[in-house]
Design a protein around this motif. Structure first.
Motif, mmCIF file in Angstrom:
data_model
loop_
_atom_site.group_PDB
_atom_site.id
_atom_site.type_symbol
_atom_site.label_atom_id
_atom_site.label_comp_id
_atom_site.label_asym_id
_atom_site.label_seq_id
_atom_site.Cartn_x
_atom_site.Cartn_y
_atom_site.Cartn_z
ATOM 1 N N GLU A 149 0.683 -1.345 0.034
ATOM 2 C CA GLU A 149 0.077 0.073 0.100
ATOM 3 C C GLU A 149 0.951 1.094 0.037
ATOM 4 O O GLU A 149 0.514 2.650 -0.403
ATOM 5 N N VAL A 150 2.040 1.142 0.322
ATOM 6 C CA VAL A 150 2.695 2.281 0.610
ATOM 7 C C VAL A 150 3.989 2.488 -0.739
ATOM 8 O O VAL A 150 4.669 3.459 -0.541
ATOM 9 N N LYS A 151 3.877 1.512 -1.657
ATOM 10 C CA LYS A 151 4.607 1.803 -2.697
ATOM 11 C C LYS A 151 4.619 3.161 -3.286
ATOM 12 O O LYS A 151 3.591 3.721 -3.296
ATOM 13 N N ASP A 152 5.565 3.815 -3.761
ATOM 14 C CA ASP A 152 5.623 5.318 -4.227
ATOM 15 C C ASP A 152 4.628 5.578 -5.260
ATOM 16 O O ASP A 152 4.934 4.923 -6.292
ATOM 17 N N LYS A 153 3.779 6.312 -4.974
ATOM 18 C CA LYS A 153 2.881 6.661 -6.036
ATOM 19 C C LYS A 153 3.068 7.659 -6.994
ATOM 20 O O LYS A 153 2.149 7.903 -7.916
ATOM 21 N N ASP A 171 0.658 -13.838 1.097
ATOM 22 C CA ASP A 171 -0.012 -14.282 -0.211
ATOM 23 C C ASP A 171 -1.342 -13.582 -0.664
ATOM 24 O O ASP A 171 -1.429 -13.334 -1.845
ATOM 25 N N ALA A 172 -2.018 -13.211 0.062
ATOM 26 C CA ALA A 172 -3.333 -12.484 -0.335
ATOM 27 C C ALA A 172 -2.947 -11.194 -0.784
ATOM 28 O O ALA A 172 -3.406 -10.651 -1.815
ATOM 29 N N GLN A 173 -1.944 -10.346 -0.129
ATOM 30 C CA GLN A 173 -1.566 -9.114 -0.545
ATOM 31 C C GLN A 173 -1.092 -9.225 -1.856
ATOM 32 O O GLN A 173 -1.407 -8.426 -2.885
ATOM 33 N N ARG A 174 -0.177 -10.076 -2.220
ATOM 34 C CA ARG A 174 0.473 -10.351 -3.151
ATOM 35 C C ARG A 174 -0.427 -10.582 -4.441
ATOM 36 O O ARG A 174 -0.410 -10.145 -5.471
ATOM 37 N N ALA A 175 -1.375 -11.523 -4.172
ATOM 38 C CA ALA A 175 -2.296 -12.105 -5.181
ATOM 39 C C ALA A 175 -3.115 -10.887 -5.672
ATOM 40 O O ALA A 175 -3.586 -10.732 -6.786
ATOM 41 N N GLN A 176 -3.527 -9.881 -4.668
ATOM 42 C CA GLN A 176 -4.190 -8.750 -5.123
ATOM 43 C C GLN A 176 -3.497 -7.750 -5.945
ATOM 44 O O GLN A 176 -4.045 -7.351 -7.020
ATOM 45 N N TRP A 177 -2.178 -7.591 -5.636
ATOM 46 C CA TRP A 177 -1.447 -6.980 -6.356
ATOM 47 C C TRP A 177 -1.183 -7.138 -7.738
ATOM 48 O O TRP A 177 -1.284 -6.531 -8.593
ATOM 49 N N LEU A 178 -0.908 -8.523 -8.030
ATOM 50 C CA LEU A 178 -0.709 -9.106 -9.297
ATOM 51 C C LEU A 178 -1.939 -9.151 -10.083
ATOM 52 O O LEU A 178 -1.931 -8.889 -11.311
#
Lengths: 459, 459
Positions: free
Chosen positions: A440-444, B130-137
């Motif tokens: 969530e904090v990746k530089d936007k 795993d859930a955070q990453r899956a959402q991002w992907l």
């Protein structure tokens, strides 16, 4: 006999004094010899040579005596080959700071001895490279030369196969390639790091020509080859080269049209960082560029000609940059319409112009500008960290190279929440708290870069 | 007073003798001091330290005093941590060759002093990666973690931010990264080269843990992270890791099940080259792995425990490899089903087992095998080219590292029609005539590698 001349008592005194003098003299001689090896003051001759000779003898007894050969595949120039895009007067005032003598010494020759009776040959002439390449690309759609309208780019750099004469030289080469790896990873560029001299005659700054030719022919999938000197570093990790601007051009260098075509100024452009399209035109200009390169009489004579023909050029053997200026200035009709001399951003900038301003840049500007406010590439012309130390310039060079490296590295580390403690420090500190939701904090502020398919090295 | 005691004449003699003695003594002291700095015989204490102190003072007056700190982010082990897949007895016979003492010295500590009163913290626990990453992907389809069924891989390596103590150390680091650049270009891997110590407590061989964690969290598009030591080199440029084999595993290391789970042998696996999937399981094993790492009492006590618990482990502070053996052996039920101990090919092999056989390999075999016939990765455990020279092992190490580098480089150069003149030579020669149709002669024995989209470094 002394006893007979001076008498017994005086003779004893004489002998005692003589012994003491001998010891004193021996100590003094030893001290002078070892100090000469360490301190190396000018009056002692070539003290750096002795220093390394002592080091080599003691630490590397099996290594060949006689000093390490010169560097190859590195740009060696003390050129003031970059005008500040907004401060040419500043540049001219600093011209004398660059020791052209350093440029003429140690131009990176390997110690191969080409046969002087063999005419220089660049291999059979290829005349239909565009057609060959087009056919190959058609047959290999997995290795397209454009992906999402962005050309496939191979960044090429390199250094000698031998260790640097200067003990810290390889450390700066290492930092430099790490710096390039970072930029290329962010921007989807491939890298080729060369440590081989492919043509013994084209040694020193000319070594890039046969290397570039071989890579163009070996990588038909590559659309642009980006040559970059080992003493040049990326200082803007965000700036993307405006590829679309160059769609009608085959060769892009930092420089100014009037300095090259009107003045024939030897530093009107810079060949320490340039883009070359993979096409027949480029093979042709490499062929036109190369003749001044073969070392020995050809290069020496060419150097004299270049000094005579180009503005402000000092006397030394032919270098690739001067030769390029000469080729373009004398054959503008042949090459000029496909050459873009870029001065809107710093495809290269001479370090001396702006390395003291990094803190000011951090305060006022941001990455992504690529120009005098936040230069894309800072080029340490004249520094030669790999060669033996010559003078005070070396200390300033190393310090500023560290700063430039850190300036660039901070832009990478920030994405992981770190930064260096200062531009002079190798240590880092956290600047962003860790979190349970790192995504969530990746530089936007910055957009993801385009993907790029890989090159086709068939091994 | 002396004159009153001895009389005028004797007093003059005394003073004269005293002056001569002072001069003699001064010379002797100077000579001893500078000789100590140069020659560095053992009786003088830590001569290499003085040598570099003198060099630093004279050449780098602005650098911080106190000797160069130890290396960080490098694997320092004199482990015999690899059993020849087909020659375990050969390995055991050579075990003594590795100087474990070297391993215990100079383990790459940075000179940061963590606060002993602050408990070690690895940051807030993430439980749903795993859930955070899956959402991002899902939200970033341009950065898929698989391309054409091949996982996106980030190869990670690094070294200290400071120059090596050994003058040639950085040269070997440079050759090592050039070697990795070549393999990664051919196989579509990205590279991250670290020169920053992210956690002062986790210095030395433990520095990779916080680095790996930060990179996994910073690169959700990466499916596998491949850690590789800076003293490990690719020697098979063709071999492709059998990614499909590991589809149900999260951690792949070279090793043997029986050596780890049955014998608890400290060299039953090797952490100098391993694959780690980007997932919650991996964050968890990093958390389980790390507690023995914090330097000082924690690491020392853990070392004693590991020496007691593991087979054949010498006494020294806890290292990451031993800690991994211990974790797996004592918690097999927790981790074992997702750990693949690979011994079919050389994800890593100890150099001493096969470096003398490169010529035999060239004669009998071909690239692409990856195993004892043509090893994928040759790992120079115990060599430590960056540290000060300790003994005769250093000369052999450097010579063999050159050979291994050249063995790999030949496989790259051949695609351009060149090869080194010998495995010991930095010079190259043509082995394929130039032609007007270079694309017709591209080596047909090997297939092009799959394309791989780039990582998403947002800068």
């Amino acid at each position: 006999m002394i006893e007979r001349c001076l008498g017994a008592q005086r003779s004893r005194k004489f002998h005692r004094a003589l012994r003491q003098c001998k010891v004193t003299a021996l100590c003094l001689v030893l001290t002078v010899v070892v100090l000469r090896g360490i301190i190396g003051a000018g009056e002692f001759g070539t003290p750096e040579k002795d220093f390394y000779e002592i080091r080599n003898r003691l630490y590397f007894p099996s290594r060949k005596r006689g000093g390490d050969p010169h560097r190859v595949l590195e740009e060696r120039r003390a050129t003031s080959s970059s005008f500040a895009t907004h401060d040419r007067n500043h540049y001219k005032n600093n011209y004398d700071e660059f020791n052209v003598k350093m440029f003429m010494e140690d131009n990176g020759e390997d110690d191969e001895k080409p046969d002087p009776n063999e005419p220089y040959s660049r291999g059979p002439k290829i005349s239909n490279w565009d057609a060959q390449r087009a056919q190959w690309l058609n047959e290999n759609p997995d290795f397209a030369n454009f992906i999402n309208k962005k050309p496939r780019v191979l960044l090429v750099t390199g250094s000698s196969p031998k260790a640097c004469e200067n003990p810290v030289g390889d450390h700066y080469l290492l930092k430099s390639i790490k710096n390039k790896i970072d930029y290329c990873r962010v921007h989807g560029l491939e890298i080729f790091y060369s440590t081989a001299l492919l043509d013994a005659e084209m040694a020193g700054f000319w070594a890039k020509l046969p290397l570039i030719r071989n890579l163009l022919l070996g990588h038909p999938e590559v659309e642009f080859l980006w040559w970059m000197d080992s003493d040049a570093m990326f200082t803007d990790m965000t700036f993307e080269v405006p590829w679309e601007r160059y769609k009608d051009y085959n060769l892009v260098m930092h420089g100014w049209n009037e300095m090259v075509y009107d003045q024939k100024n030897w530093i009107g452009l810079n060949t320490g960082s340039f883009l070359l399209r993979n096409c027949q035109w480029s093979l042709d200009i490499l062929d036109a560029w190369a003749p001044m390169g073969p070392k020995g009489k050809v290069r020496d004579d060419a150097g004299k000609k270049l000094t005579k023909e180009l503005k402000d050029r000092p006397a030394f053997e032919a270098d690739d940059q001067s030769a390029m200026v000469y080729s373009l200035a004398t054959e503008r009709d042949k090459w000029g319409d496909k050459v873009y001399l870029e001065s809107e951003y710093y495809l290269h900038v001479n370090w001396a112009i702006l390395v003291d301003r990094y803190e000011e840049m951090i305060e006022k500007y941001r990455p992504g500008l690529g120009d005098h406010r936040w230069p894309l590439v800072t080029h340490f012309v004249g520094c030669k960290p790999c060669a033996k130390f010559g003078d005070n310039l070396a200390e300033r060079c190393l310090r500023q190279m560290d700063r430039a490296f850190t300036f660039g590295d901070n832009q990478i580390l920030r994405t992981y929440g770190f930064t260096h403690k200062s531009l002079a420090s190798g240590r880092v500190k956290r600047v962003r708290n860790e979190t349970r939701n790192p995504l969530e904090v990746k530089d936007k502020n910055f957009k993801p870069v385009q993907s790029q398919a890989r090159t086709m090295d068939t091994v």
